[in-house]
Write a protein that holds these residues in place. Structure first.
Motif, PDB file in Angstrom:
ATOM      1  N   SER A 126       0.775  -1.243   0.000  1.00  0.00           N
ATOM      2  CA  SER A 126       0.000   0.000   0.000  1.00  0.00           C
ATOM      3  C   SER A 126       0.800   1.283   0.000  1.00  0.00           C
ATOM      4  CB  SER A 126      -0.906   0.010   1.235  1.00  0.00           C
ATOM      5  OG  SER A 126      -0.143  -0.060   2.430  1.00  0.00           O
ATOM      6  N   THR A 127       2.118   1.222   0.147  1.00  0.00           N
ATOM      7  CA  THR A 127       2.861   2.437   0.456  1.00  0.00           C
ATOM      8  C   THR A 127       2.878   3.467  -0.663  1.00  0.00           C
ATOM      9  OG1 THR A 127       4.875   1.230  -0.156  1.00  0.00           O
ATOM     10  CG2 THR A 127       4.350   1.383   2.187  1.00  0.00           C
ATOM     11  N   ALA A 128       2.878   3.041  -1.911  1.00  0.00           N
ATOM     12  CA  ALA A 128       2.885   4.013  -3.006  1.00  0.00           C
ATOM     13  C   ALA A 128       1.595   4.823  -3.010  1.00  0.00           C
ATOM     14  CB  ALA A 128       3.064   3.299  -4.347  1.00  0.00           C
ATOM     15  N   GLY A 129       0.468   4.149  -2.873  1.00  0.00           N
ATOM     16  CA  GLY A 129      -0.809   4.858  -2.836  1.00  0.00           C
ATOM     17  C   GLY A 129      -0.922   5.778  -1.646  1.00  0.00           C
ATOM     18  N   GLU A 130      -0.460   5.294  -0.493  1.00  0.00           N
ATOM     19  CA  GLU A 130      -0.527   6.122   0.711  1.00  0.00           C
ATOM     20  C   GLU A 130       0.352   7.356   0.584  1.00  0.00           C
ATOM     21  OE1 GLU A 130       0.627   3.277   3.583  1.00  0.00           O
ATOM     22  OE2 GLU A 130      -1.367   2.352   3.734  1.00  0.00           O
ATOM     23  N   ALA A 131       1.528   7.201  -0.044  1.00  0.00           N
ATOM     24  CA  ALA A 131       2.418   8.346  -0.217  1.00  0.00           C
ATOM     25  C   ALA A 131       1.786   9.399  -1.114  1.00  0.00           C
ATOM     26  CB  ALA A 131       3.755   7.879  -0.792  1.00  0.00           C
ATOM     27  N   GLY A 132       1.237   8.976  -2.249  1.00  0.00           N
ATOM     28  CA  GLY A 132       0.600   9.932  -3.144  1.00  0.00           C
ATOM     29  C   GLY A 132      -0.590  10.618  -2.514  1.00  0.00           C
ATOM     30  N   HIS A 133      -1.416   9.844  -1.815  1.00  0.00           N
ATOM     31  CA  HIS A 133      -2.583  10.380  -1.111  1.00  0.00           C
ATOM     32  C   HIS A 133      -2.147  11.398  -0.060  1.00  0.00           C
ATOM     33  CE1 HIS A 133      -6.280  10.446   1.242  1.00  0.00           C
ATOM     34  NE2 HIS A 133      -6.863   9.570   0.443  1.00  0.00           N
ATOM     35  N   THR A 134      -1.077  11.085   0.651  1.00  0.00           N
ATOM     36  CA  THR A 134      -0.642  11.925   1.758  1.00  0.00           C
ATOM     37  C   THR A 134      -0.086  13.259   1.280  1.00  0.00           C
ATOM     38  OG1 THR A 134      -0.237  10.001   3.158  1.00  0.00           O
ATOM     39  CG2 THR A 134       0.935  12.020   3.732  1.00  0.00           C
ATOM     40  N   TYR A 135       0.595  13.305   0.149  1.00  0.00           N
ATOM     41  CA  TYR A 135       1.052  14.599  -0.362  1.00  0.00           C
ATOM     42  C   TYR A 135      -0.130  15.539  -0.605  1.00  0.00           C
ATOM     43  CZ  TYR A 135       5.883  13.084  -1.037  1.00  0.00           C
ATOM     44  OH  TYR A 135       7.177  12.656  -0.829  1.00  0.00           O
ATOM     45  N   THR A 136      -1.267  14.994  -0.975  1.00  0.00           N
ATOM     46  CA  THR A 136      -2.441  15.825  -1.239  1.00  0.00           C
ATOM     47  C   THR A 136      -3.196  16.162   0.028  1.00  0.00           C
ATOM     48  OG1 THR A 136      -2.686  14.766  -3.413  1.00  0.00           O
ATOM     49  CG2 THR A 136      -4.588  15.985  -2.563  1.00  0.00           C
ATOM     50  N   MET A 137      -3.463  15.152   0.859  1.00  0.00           N
ATOM     51  CA  MET A 137      -4.377  15.318   1.995  1.00  0.00           C
ATOM     52  C   MET A 137      -3.676  15.368   3.350  1.00  0.00           C
ATOM     53  SD  MET A 137      -7.215  15.333   0.260  1.00  0.00           S
ATOM     54  CE  MET A 137      -8.472  15.221   1.531  1.00  0.00           C
ATOM     55  N   GLY A 138      -2.420  14.988   3.410  1.00  0.00           N
ATOM     56  CA  GLY A 138      -1.699  14.982   4.668  1.00  0.00           C
ATOM     57  C   GLY A 138      -1.692  13.649   5.370  1.00  0.00           C
ATOM     58  N   TRP A 139      -2.603  12.789   5.024  1.00  0.00           N
ATOM     59  CA  TRP A 139      -2.667  11.423   5.549  1.00  0.00           C
ATOM     60  C   TRP A 139      -3.649  10.656   4.660  1.00  0.00           C
ATOM     61  CZ3 TRP A 139      -6.955   9.513   8.878  1.00  0.00           C
ATOM     62  CH2 TRP A 139      -8.025  10.404   8.939  1.00  0.00           C
ATOM     63  N   PRO A 140      -3.648   9.324   4.701  1.00  0.00           N
ATOM     64  CA  PRO A 140      -4.453   8.563   3.742  1.00  0.00           C
ATOM     65  C   PRO A 140      -5.869   8.236   4.194  1.00  0.00           C
ATOM     66  CG  PRO A 140      -2.901   7.101   4.811  1.00  0.00           C
ATOM     67  CD  PRO A 140      -2.632   8.475   5.366  1.00  0.00           C
ATOM     68  N   GLY A 141      -6.473   9.072   5.039  1.00  0.00           N
ATOM     69  CA  GLY A 141      -7.855   8.828   5.443  1.00  0.00           C
ATOM     70  C   GLY A 141      -8.832   9.089   4.314  1.00  0.00           C
ATOM     71  N   GLY A 142      -9.958   8.383   4.328  1.00  0.00           N
ATOM     72  CA  GLY A 142     -10.957   8.544   3.280  1.00  0.00           C
ATOM     73  C   GLY A 142     -12.359   8.435   3.830  1.00  0.00           C
ATOM     74  N   ILE A 143     -13.322   8.405   2.939  1.00  0.00           N
ATOM     75  CA  ILE A 143     -14.721   8.408   3.353  1.00  0.00           C
ATOM     76  C   ILE A 143     -15.146   7.037   3.875  1.00  0.00           C
ATOM     77  CG2 ILE A 143     -15.351  10.273   1.791  1.00  0.00           C
ATOM     78  CD1 ILE A 143     -16.531   8.237  -0.124  1.00  0.00           C
ATOM     79  N   ASP A 144     -16.204   7.045   4.650  1.00  0.00           N
ATOM     80  CA  ASP A 144     -16.810   5.832   5.190  1.00  0.00           C
ATOM     81  C   ASP A 144     -17.276   4.959   4.028  1.00  0.00           C
ATOM     82  OD1 ASP A 144     -18.434   3.927   6.429  1.00  0.00           O
ATOM     83  OD2 ASP A 144     -19.303   5.365   7.835  1.00  0.00           O
ATOM     84  N   PRO A 145     -16.840   3.693   3.960  1.00  0.00           N
ATOM     85  CA  PRO A 145     -17.297   2.829   2.861  1.00  0.00           C
ATOM     86  C   PRO A 145     -18.816   2.729   2.759  1.00  0.00           C
ATOM     87  CG  PRO A 145     -15.472   1.810   4.009  1.00  0.00           C
ATOM     88  CD  PRO A 145     -15.860   3.008   4.817  1.00  0.00           C
ATOM     89  N   GLU A 146     -19.514   2.866   3.896  1.00  0.00           N
ATOM     90  CA  GLU A 146     -20.976   2.792   3.856  1.00  0.00           C
ATOM     91  C   GLU A 146     -21.601   4.014   3.196  1.00  0.00           C
ATOM     92  OE1 GLU A 146     -22.684   1.142   7.669  1.00  0.00           O
ATOM     93  OE2 GLU A 146     -20.564   1.123   8.220  1.00  0.00           O
ATOM     94  N   SER A 147     -20.844   5.112   3.117  1.00  0.00           N
ATOM     95  CA  SER A 147     -21.411   6.335   2.552  1.00  0.00           C
ATOM     96  C   SER A 147     -21.597   6.256   1.045  1.00  0.00           C
ATOM     97  CB  SER A 147     -20.519   7.536   2.904  1.00  0.00           C
ATOM     98  OG  SER A 147     -19.300   7.510   2.184  1.00  0.00           O
ATOM     99  N   PHE A 148     -21.013   5.238   0.397  1.00  0.00           N
ATOM    100  CA  PHE A 148     -21.224   5.101  -1.047  1.00  0.00           C
ATOM    101  C   PHE A 148     -22.702   4.895  -1.376  1.00  0.00           C
ATOM    102  CE2 PHE A 148     -16.693   4.505  -0.956  1.00  0.00           C
ATOM    103  CZ  PHE A 148     -16.251   4.988  -2.179  1.00  0.00           C
ATOM    104  N   ALA A 149     -23.482   4.430  -0.421  1.00  0.00           N
ATOM    105  CA  ALA A 149     -24.923   4.272  -0.652  1.00  0.00           C
ATOM    106  C   ALA A 149     -25.606   5.610  -0.886  1.00  0.00           C
ATOM    107  CB  ALA A 149     -25.571   3.561   0.535  1.00  0.00           C
TER     108      ALA A 149
END
Length: 717
Positions: A126-149
């Protein structure tokens, strides 16, 4: 998915497993991989007693010994190695074959920190994705999977949810019932694509160009959320200028997607709100994978999606579990860390992400994707002993021919703690039997949902099997390490992990989990992690939705905002803006190599296997049929390849035999071979990782399993 699972036991024997119908996310369903977990527990390949090698390495010939004999031999050898070469001559190697705070996380740190062994950079997932995400957001947190409903427009980007995240699909199906559009972006027409309203098929490794072209359309047509950009982001003007360099017509030439399709995608993504992206790790396992994640993660900010329930992006939910990691990993046990603490210094060792071996730092570290290099080239000191648990590197590590060459070294003392006689176990000098999740206590956090779960043992350990933590604690004691943590039980470690003041885990105690089994993390409004009021129900049960980054809070970047232009990335040697670079192995990236090897090979997860886990079970092998490769009819015709023919697939790293599936599910010049068969069960004893590169990703030191050029031909031998 970290499924809620119920085990049925009769007379001390596991009879069957089923999904826990009360779990709000997994909802009583199990994926095909674990639906018959009892087959794994009682597999003929199961290891039940400690053993010592008596044949050549790789032959799998062993004699039974006692636990005391095994432990004494390991400790005697290790003490001699430490005395002669130092502790960095010992390499721990593990990943996530058995997961959990106790038998994964605690075992990655404690013993090895105290010993001062070479550190393993566990970057294979996972580290490549987490690194790219973190440059944008500061950490790799995302939305609640249940919220896709709640979403109106959903993109599954580089992820095959129907095979690897099956419990996400009902929430997407619910959104579709309510009128949402579901789009799948993937270079292969996956099972998930068959569920989509719209399938978009880019050339591998071109996703940054697609994302920038979408931003081009959004900015040029005034579809951006200007108020959000001005309040909560920095660098949007520079991002707009960068996107202007990628009109849809240019991106069409790069991606192979029609210009009008790119325009339509951008318009609907921006206007059909709330819109959400489920980003997968698949696309990040390329030479440009970190930048692709970085670029795609900018999209929700451009349209202000984060402020809308059901809007935003999810790569992984794991960062929302703010548990007490220092108490579990115990970095303070390392001699250098203790010395730094006495001197009042902070952590100073860095990482050269393109170097396989960061020997210029102390303590030394090895990137797990370059195990073959570490075992065959590293010196000062040479790796003289390796202990493997929770992992099957002979099968799963890239450039596996080189890995196996290292494992064959007569002077390498290898200890393997395993449940099954895997490809790696066959190279062990000392082989130790491990418990499965049915036989030990553990605590699980998830990266596909927001529920903490307790794993309680269902049956007694088979044979003489022991949990990872028990084995490592005993090794530590026999090595003479007197720290109290080496007497801690699994329950002690779980209690320590949950001992935190963070509000997200407030009230989630060991006692609560023993009674209830699982608990969803709590909101934390102070960081913008809020509970959203909704009347939506699924299967007559109300949905409790948590939404991050509300009101511009929770961005852990240096600026405290979403960094569309990242000075931190620039300081680390990257373009501060999203930028497109072709794959290192591609026609654009290396024309000479592509002339010899014109096929881009993708090696994603198989539907029935979990990497190499479960790949030995006959019922799941039946589902995968045999090691296969999907090729486009044009590529097949040019090589006189027919459906079902055996093919020779090769490059400079190695060659394998695979059975042909001629299919329009791939584009010309692209092939697809799902992973991962054991070498034992592969033709000529080699699986597809004989072809994959140990090149690292642009960010995060991750693997490049999909950046591989090969040639294919009929193999009628």
């Amino acid at each position: 998915d970290t499924c809620g699972m119920i085990s049925h036991v009769e007379n001390g024997r596991l009879i069957r497993v089923e999904g826990n119908p009360n779990h709000p996310f997994t909802r009583g369903n199990l994926c095909r991989k674990v639906a018959h977990y009892e087959e794994r527990v009682y597999s003929p390949d199961r290891l039940l007693h400690p053993m010592r090698r008596i044949g050549r390495k790789g032959e799998g010939q062993f004699e039974r010994i006692s636990w005391d004999e095994a432990m004494e031999e390991i400790v005697t050898r290790w003490k001699a190695i430490v005395a002669e070469h130092g502790p960095e001559a010992i390499l721990p190697y593990s990943y996530a074959g058995t997961m959990g705070v106790v038998n994964m996380s605690a075992c990655e740190g404690r013993l090895w920190n105290r010993m001062g062994a070479t550190r393993l950079e566990r970057t294979i997932c996972s580290t490549a994705g987490e690194a790219g995400h973190t440059y944008t957001m500061g950490w790799p947190g995302g939305i609640d999977p249940e919220s896709f409903a709640l979403s109106k427009f959903i993109i599954a980007w580089g992820t095959n949810l129907s095979s690897t995240n099956v419990h996400q699909m009902p929430f997407i199906r619910e959104a579709q019932k309510r009128g949402a559009t579901f789009v799948v972006i993937d270079p292969y027409r996956t099972r998930t694509a068959q569920c989509a309203d719209w399938f978009i098929q880019p050339k591998p490794g071109t996703d940054t160009a697609l994302a920038l072209a979408m931003m081009h359309v959004i900015f040029s047509e005034g579809l951006q959320d200007q108020d959000y950009l001005e309040k909560y982001t920095i660098g949007w003007e520079k991002l707009r200028d960068r996107a202007s360099e990628f009109p849809p017509s240019r991106a069409a030439g790069i991606t192979g997607i029609a210009t009008d399709e790119i325009v339509r995608l951008a318009r609907l993504y921006a206007t059909e709100q709330p819109s959400a992206i489920r980003l997968g790790y698949g696309l990040t396992r390329n030479s440009n994978g970190g930048m692709m994640a970085r670029s795609i993660t900018c999209l929700p900010a451009v349209i202000g999606a984060w402020d809308r329930p059901g809007g935003g992006l999810l790569l992984s939910s794991s960062s929302h579990f703010h548990w007490n990691k220092p108490a579990v990993f115990r970095p303070d046990l390392h001699p250098l860390e203790r010395e730094r603490g006495r001197r009042g210094e902070g952590e100073t060792n860095g990482r050269d992400e393109q170097s396989p071996l960061t020997t210029h730092h102390s303590p030394r570290s090895v990137n797990m994707n370059r195990l073959g290099i570490a075992l065959t080239e590293l010196d000062s000191p040479q790796v003289t002993s390796m202990m493997v648990w929770n992992c099957n590197p002979a099968a799963v590590t890239p450039n596996s021919n080189l890995v196996r060459r290292g494992l064959e070294r007569d002077d390498l003392f290898t200890v393997v703690h395993e449940q099954l006689m895997t490809d790696t176990a066959r190279y062990a000098d000392i082989l130790l039997p491990a418990t499965s999740q049915m036989e030990h206590l553990d605590l699980h956090f998830a990266y596909g949902h927001l529920y903490v779960q307790l794993n309680q043992p269902a049956i007694a350990p088979l044979g003489e099997c022991r949990p990872n933590i028990d084995v490592q604690n005993e090794l530590a004691r026999r090595m003479g390490y007197a720290e109290a943590c080496f007497n801690e039980s699994a329950e002690d470690i779980i209690q320590a992990a949950l001992d935190t003041d963070d509000p997200r885990l407030a009230g989630i105690t060991f006692e609560y989990l023993k009674e209830h089994g699982f608990a969803k993390v709590n909101p934390d409004p102070s960081t913008g992690f809020e509970q959203i009021g909704t009347q939506l129900t699924m299967d007559d049960a109300p949905l409790t939705i948590l939404q991050p980054f509300r009101h511009g809070l929770g961005f852990l970047t240096p600026s405290g905002k979403i960094e569309l232009y990242s000075e931190r990335a620039q300081q680390d040697g990257y373009d501060p803006l999203p930028s497109y670079e072709p794959l290192a192995e591609s026609l654009e990236g290396n024309a000479g190599l592509a002339a010899r090897y014109p096929i881009n090979l993708l090696t994603p997860a198989a539907h029935h296997f979990l990497n190499s886990s479960f790949a030995n079970l006959p019922s799941l092998q039946k589902g995968e049929k045999e090691p296969r490769i999907w090729v486009h009819p044009k590529d097949a015709d040019a090589r006189a390849i027919e459906e079902g023919a055996w093919l020779r697939v090769w490059n400079d790293r190695g060659e394998v035999r695979l059975k042909a599936v001629v299919s329009n599910n791939v584009k010309p010049g692209v092939a697809w071979s799902p992973s991962l068969w054991w070498n034992r069960d592969s033709p000529c004893g080699k699986n597809v990782n004989a072809l994959t590169s140990d090149r690292l990703t642009d960010m995060g030191g991750g693997p490049t399993f999909h950046t591989n050029l090969v040639q294919i031909s009929r193999d009628d031998a």
